[in-house]
Design a protein around this motif. Structure first.
Motif, PDB file in Angstrom:
ATOM      1  N   SER A 191      53.729  -1.352  17.871  1.00 26.26           N
ATOM      2  CA  SER A 191      54.028  -0.129  18.890  1.00 26.26           C
ATOM      3  C   SER A 191      55.108  -0.488  19.836  1.00 26.26           C
ATOM      4  N   VAL A 192      55.030  -1.538  20.451  1.00 21.18           N
ATOM      5  CA  VAL A 192      55.755  -1.996  21.478  1.00 21.18           C
ATOM      6  C   VAL A 192      57.349  -1.949  20.900  1.00 21.18           C
ATOM      7  N   VAL A 193      57.709  -2.658  19.810  1.00 21.81           N
ATOM      8  CA  VAL A 193      58.844  -2.702  19.423  1.00 21.81           C
ATOM      9  C   VAL A 193      59.341  -1.320  18.836  1.00 21.81           C
ATOM     10  N   TRP A 194      58.459  -0.498  18.459  1.00 16.89           N
ATOM     11  CA  TRP A 194      58.976   0.856  18.045  1.00 16.89           C
ATOM     12  C   TRP A 194      59.433   1.549  19.305  1.00 16.89           C
ATOM     13  N   MET A 195      58.850   1.438  20.261  1.00 20.58           N
ATOM     14  CA  MET A 195      59.142   2.097  21.706  1.00 20.58           C
ATOM     15  C   MET A 195      60.553   1.563  22.073  1.00 20.58           C
ATOM     16  N   TYR A 196      60.712   0.231  21.916  1.00 23.05           N
ATOM     17  CA  TYR A 196      62.253  -0.146  22.076  1.00 23.05           C
ATOM     18  C   TYR A 196      63.339   0.581  21.487  1.00 23.05           C
ATOM     19  N   LYS A 197      62.946   0.624  20.241  1.00 25.06           N
ATOM     20  CA  LYS A 197      63.965   1.265  19.034  1.00 25.06           C
ATOM     21  C   LYS A 197      64.153   2.670  19.540  1.00 25.06           C
ATOM     22  N   LEU A 198      62.995   3.409  19.862  1.00 24.65           N
ATOM     23  CA  LEU A 198      63.207   4.749  19.897  1.00 24.65           C
ATOM     24  C   LEU A 198      63.477   5.135  21.433  1.00 24.65           C
ATOM     25  N   ASN A 241      62.391  -0.716  28.311  1.00 23.17           N
ATOM     26  CA  ASN A 241      61.216  -0.745  29.427  1.00 23.17           C
ATOM     27  C   ASN A 241      59.818  -0.639  28.680  1.00 23.17           C
ATOM     28  N   VAL A 242      58.934  -1.614  28.996  1.00 26.84           N
ATOM     29  CA  VAL A 242      57.942  -2.144  28.311  1.00 26.84           C
ATOM     30  C   VAL A 242      56.781  -1.096  28.605  1.00 26.84           C
ATOM     31  N   ILE A 243      56.994  -0.234  29.711  1.00 21.48           N
ATOM     32  CA  ILE A 243      55.927   0.600  30.405  1.00 21.48           C
ATOM     33  C   ILE A 243      55.801   1.857  29.165  1.00 21.48           C
ATOM     34  N   TRP A 244      56.589   2.014  28.178  1.00 15.90           N
ATOM     35  CA  TRP A 244      56.246   2.767  27.141  1.00 15.90           C
ATOM     36  C   TRP A 244      55.327   2.228  26.114  1.00 15.90           C
ATOM     37  N   GLY A 245      55.664   1.191  25.755  1.00 21.01           N
ATOM     38  CA  GLY A 245      55.081   0.465  24.485  1.00 21.01           C
ATOM     39  C   GLY A 245      53.635   0.040  24.894  1.00 21.01           C
ATOM     40  N   LEU A 246      53.534  -0.589  26.192  1.00 26.89           N
ATOM     41  CA  LEU A 246      52.056  -1.386  26.149  1.00 26.89           C
ATOM     42  C   LEU A 246      50.864  -0.132  25.934  1.00 26.89           C
ATOM     43  N   PRO A 247      51.064   0.943  26.941  1.00 26.02           N
ATOM     44  CA  PRO A 247      50.093   1.900  26.795  1.00 26.02           C
ATOM     45  C   PRO A 247      49.712   2.148  25.347  1.00 26.02           C
ATOM     46  N   LEU A 248      51.011   2.634  24.653  1.00 25.88           N
ATOM     47  CA  LEU A 248      50.913   3.028  23.189  1.00 25.88           C
ATOM     48  C   LEU A 248      49.898   1.831  22.311  1.00 25.88           C
ATOM     49  N   ALA A 249      50.396   0.504  22.737  1.00 26.76           N
ATOM     50  CA  ALA A 249      49.932  -0.507  22.090  1.00 26.76           C
ATOM     51  C   ALA A 249      48.279  -0.434  22.015  1.00 26.76           C
ATOM     52  N   VAL A 250      47.894  -0.220  23.423  1.00 26.03           N
ATOM     53  CA  VAL A 250      46.414  -0.241  23.806  1.00 26.03           C
ATOM     54  C   VAL A 250      45.826   0.990  22.757  1.00 26.03           C
ATOM     55  N   ILE A 251      46.589   2.308  23.017  1.00 25.12           N
ATOM     56  CA  ILE A 251      46.081   3.288  22.449  1.00 25.12           C
ATOM     57  C   ILE A 251      45.980   3.171  20.883  1.00 25.12           C
ATOM     58  N   MET A 252      47.071   2.658  20.120  1.00 28.41           N
ATOM     59  CA  MET A 252      46.890   2.442  18.753  1.00 28.41           C
ATOM     60  C   MET A 252      46.166   1.495  18.418  1.00 28.41           C
ATOM     61  N   GLY A 282      48.883  -8.179  21.594  1.00 23.57           N
ATOM     62  CA  GLY A 282      50.124  -8.080  20.777  1.00 23.57           C
ATOM     63  C   GLY A 282      51.255  -7.486  21.296  1.00 23.57           C
ATOM     64  N   GLY A 283      50.951  -6.253  22.162  1.00 30.15           N
ATOM     65  CA  GLY A 283      51.957  -5.751  22.777  1.00 30.15           C
ATOM     66  C   GLY A 283      52.754  -6.775  23.944  1.00 30.15           C
ATOM     67  N   LEU A 284      52.143  -7.542  24.529  1.00 24.27           N
ATOM     68  CA  LEU A 284      52.703  -8.417  25.291  1.00 24.27           C
ATOM     69  C   LEU A 284      53.299  -9.354  24.785  1.00 24.27           C
ATOM     70  N   LEU A 285      53.015  -9.981  23.644  1.00 23.34           N
ATOM     71  CA  LEU A 285      53.944 -10.750  22.780  1.00 23.34           C
ATOM     72  C   LEU A 285      55.422 -10.282  22.427  1.00 23.34           C
ATOM     73  N   ALA A 286      54.994  -8.907  22.049  1.00 24.12           N
ATOM     74  CA  ALA A 286      56.407  -8.150  21.958  1.00 24.12           C
ATOM     75  C   ALA A 286      57.189  -7.785  23.209  1.00 24.12           C
ATOM     76  N   SER A 287      56.509  -7.748  24.329  1.00 23.95           N
ATOM     77  CA  SER A 287      57.232  -7.639  25.420  1.00 23.95           C
ATOM     78  C   SER A 287      57.864  -8.802  25.970  1.00 23.95           C
TER      79      SER A 287
END
Lengths: 252, 396
Positions: free
Chosen positions: B83-90, B94-105, B262-267
């Protein structure tokens, strides 16, 4: 019309007719004992009442509502509590927590996500649980690990857990099975006290005639899955059919 | 404070202090000394302590409280990373997009997997979760290559859109300009080298919040119900409670913790690979929780730290280092001692860990926390007297 009405209940396990056309009516605020020799179908009947078994035919109405097909926790929420043959308690928790859990269940229903509340803040429920523990004389054991208690204390705790919910019907499955005489008498006294203190209907399944005749106001005798007779304790004692069921048919 | 009683508040402060002081506490030996390689105060490892601490805290909410042993939690770890890496790509780094998505997904996946797996209990539940995790791994590794980039792993390429990327924005994961891999202070005090890393403190603050939430859950009526699930489900349903939704809620919460980890690992490192979802990773968090003390608040964190320490520090001790240590011995004896120790260090660190794990399970069923309690009791007579009346809340 009783609080619990069992009508025409049949239950068959393979070739065995465990319950055959059982009709039973338990009146509100009475202690009703169900007795019978081994294999008479007492436990099967109890399991039908609490929703663990679904009968093949017949109806079971509690306070005008059918209990059939409902899950055990739904039946409990209707106001039926059950004491088991071997005490079923939360062994890993302490005594106080054991009594608090039924309080929560009574107030909040079968599921509530109270993950951010704090147990010590529930002053009302704690007070209620403490009062219950005082009533059953266990308040000094409130912090004890439930699994480490004696069997008599576990039984006492289990009754406290059921009673704190103020059930309208309390089902007791051989509450004194395997107990020493002294513990049995304590349990009888406890049940008598409870009965004196509050309005409660009890259905007791019991082997021990001493317990039955000390407590029961009505007795149903079950034999081979069918009620033989229902009467007051005095009449049951000398009833020929009962003696026959217990002692076997006299020959000649 | 914050809805905790006095004892818990004090305990939380100690945890906060230890977490924030980690870069100093894990650097006990001066640079260049023989023991310097036992220092663990470098950013990469400290980040792992915090992240796997979060993973284990969440796992403990399920396993420690309800007793349901999941062998598939690594799946949620992987989902969080992707989730986090996809937010980087899109969007941008900034990890602020990916981390909440990681938790939700991971929460959504946990709801589905938990709903099915919790139809069974005991070993069957464990096998179901394991099956789900291995299916997730297979999907990530090959079937869903367009989403996960298969065995190469998902990463950011220069051709990616990154539509929110500003001209001056850092080109690696950051939190509103605070770059994770940068150190904000690197003092060298009398031979001691300390590293204060942005990424570590970011993880540490999230870990403290995660710990606080788990503490609240442990002390809540909900936590009490979860312990009731573990203790006696029969009594629970005859008390008017439905065990299944409670267990499912615990499963989803612990899945969300895993997703966050997992999100933090990618952060910290903008990569996500399928191997993160493999069953060994699921097994590792089980080891961490049991080693530290299942059902205790701090145990899983200790277990996570212990295992990550071994993985990173013990594995670095090779024969050269051993020869250096035992050079004072006569030649023949030196070779002999090195040969005896050799299988237990370096690549053999798993062996040492396995022996330690066995020792803990046999002699300390309560894990490292029990060891701490026993030592504590030796020093305090009062504690020994209280033992008989000790309340049965899970110890810290």
């Amino acid at each position: 019309m009783g609080i619990l009405e069992v009508k025409g209940v049949n239950k068959r396990f393979g070739g065995l007719q465990a319950l055959g056309n059982v009709n039973l009516s338990i009146q509100e605020n009475t202690v009703h004992a169900i007795i019978g020799p081994n294999g008479a179908g007492k436990s099967t009947l109890l399991n039908v009442l609490v929703g663990k078994l679904i009968p093949d035919t017949g109806s079971v109405m509690f306070d005008g509502q059918s209990v059939l097909g409902r899950k055990p926790h739904e039946i409990n929420q209707m106001g039926i509590s059950r004491v088991f043959q071997t005490p079923e308690i939360f062994g890993d928790l302490n005594v106080m927590e054991n009594v608090l859990i039924p309080c929560f269940a009574k107030r909040d229903g079968s599921f509530r996500m109270h993950a951010f509340e704090s147990v010590p803040n529930e002053k009302d429920l704690i007070e209620k649980a403490e009062q219950m523990l005082i009533d059953v004389k266990m308040i000094d054991k409130r912090k004890m690990h439930a699994a480490s208690m004696s069997r008599g204390d576990k039984r006492r705790l289990e009754m406290a857990m059921c009673l704190v919910q103020e059930p309208r019907l309390l089902l007791l499955d051989e509450p004194t099975a395997g107990m020493a005489r002294a513990d049995t008498n304590n349990t009888i006294d406890l049940l008598k006290e409870i009965k004196a203190k509050r309005d409660i209907t009890m259905a007791i399944i019991e082997h021990d005639m001493h317990v039955v005749f000390s407590l029961a106001e009505r007795i149903t005798v079950l034999a081979q899955g069918t009620p033989l007779v229902e009467d007051s304790p005095e009449n049951i004692k000398g009833h020929p059919k009962v003696q026959e069921a217990y002692l076997g048919q006299a020959h000649g | 404070m914050l809805g905790l009683d006095k004892r818990d508040t004090k305990f939380l402060w100690i945890v906060i202090f230890l977490t924030l002081a980690t870069p100093v506490l894990l650097q006990p030996f001066p640079e260049g000394s023989a023991l310097a390689q036992f220092n663990a105060g470098y950013p990469d490892l400290m980040q792992r302590f915090a992240i796997f601490g979060i993973f284990a805290i969440g796992f403990n909410i399920l396993f420690g409280l309800t007793g349901y042993l999941s062998f598939g939690h690594a799946a949620f770890l992987g989902i969080g990373s992707y989730s986090v890496v996809w937010m980087y790509k899109l969007l941008d780094y900034n990890v602020i997009w990916g981390l909440p998505l990681a938790v939700i997904m991971s929460g959504i996946f946990a709801l589905g997997i938990g709903y099915i797996s919790l139809r069974r209990s005991g070993i069957y539940f464990s096998i179901l979760t394991l099956a789900f995790a291995q299916m997730s791994f297979a999907l990530a590794y090959s079937v869903l290559t367009p989403l996960t980039n298969g065995e190469t792993g998902l990463q950011v390429y220069t051709s990616d859109k990154q539509i929110l990327m500003g001209a001056t924005e850092p080109n690696s994961p950051h939190f509103f300009g605070i770059v994770m891999r940068d150190n904000f202070w690197q003092p060298n005090i009398g031979g001691w080298q300390f590293t204060f890393n942005n990424g570590y403190y970011f993880c540490a603050i999230i870990a403290i919040i995660a710990f606080y939430i788990s503490m609240r859950i442990f002390r809540s009526p909900f936590g009490m119900m979860l312990r009731a699930v573990k203790s006696n489900q029969q009594r629970m349903s005859y008390t008017g409670l439905s065990p299944r939704p409670y267990t499912l809620a615990a499963f989803v919460i612990s899945g969300m913790y895993a997703g966050l980890a997992g999100g933090l690992l990618a952060s910290m490192d903008p990569l996500a690979g399928a191997e993160r979802m493999q069953w060994t990773a699921s097994g590792e968090v089980v080891l961490m929780t049991i080693l530290g003390g299942a059902g205790t608040l701090l145990g899983p964190v200790l277990g996570a730290g212990f295992i990550k320490y071994f993985e990173n520090i013990f594995s670095k001790i090779n024969d050269n280092v051993l020869h250096g240590w035992f050079s004072f011995l006569p030649d023949g004896l030196e070779d002999f001692v090195v040969a005896v120790i050799h299988p237990f260090v370096g690549k053999g660190w798993h062996l040492t860990l396995g022996l330690l794990f066995m020792a803990v399970v046999i002699f300390l069923p309560g894990g490292l926390v029990e060891l701490g309690q026993r030592i504590g009791r030796l020093f305090s007579r009062k504690a020994a007297e209280d033992e008989t009346t000790a309340d049965v809340k899970p110890a810290e």
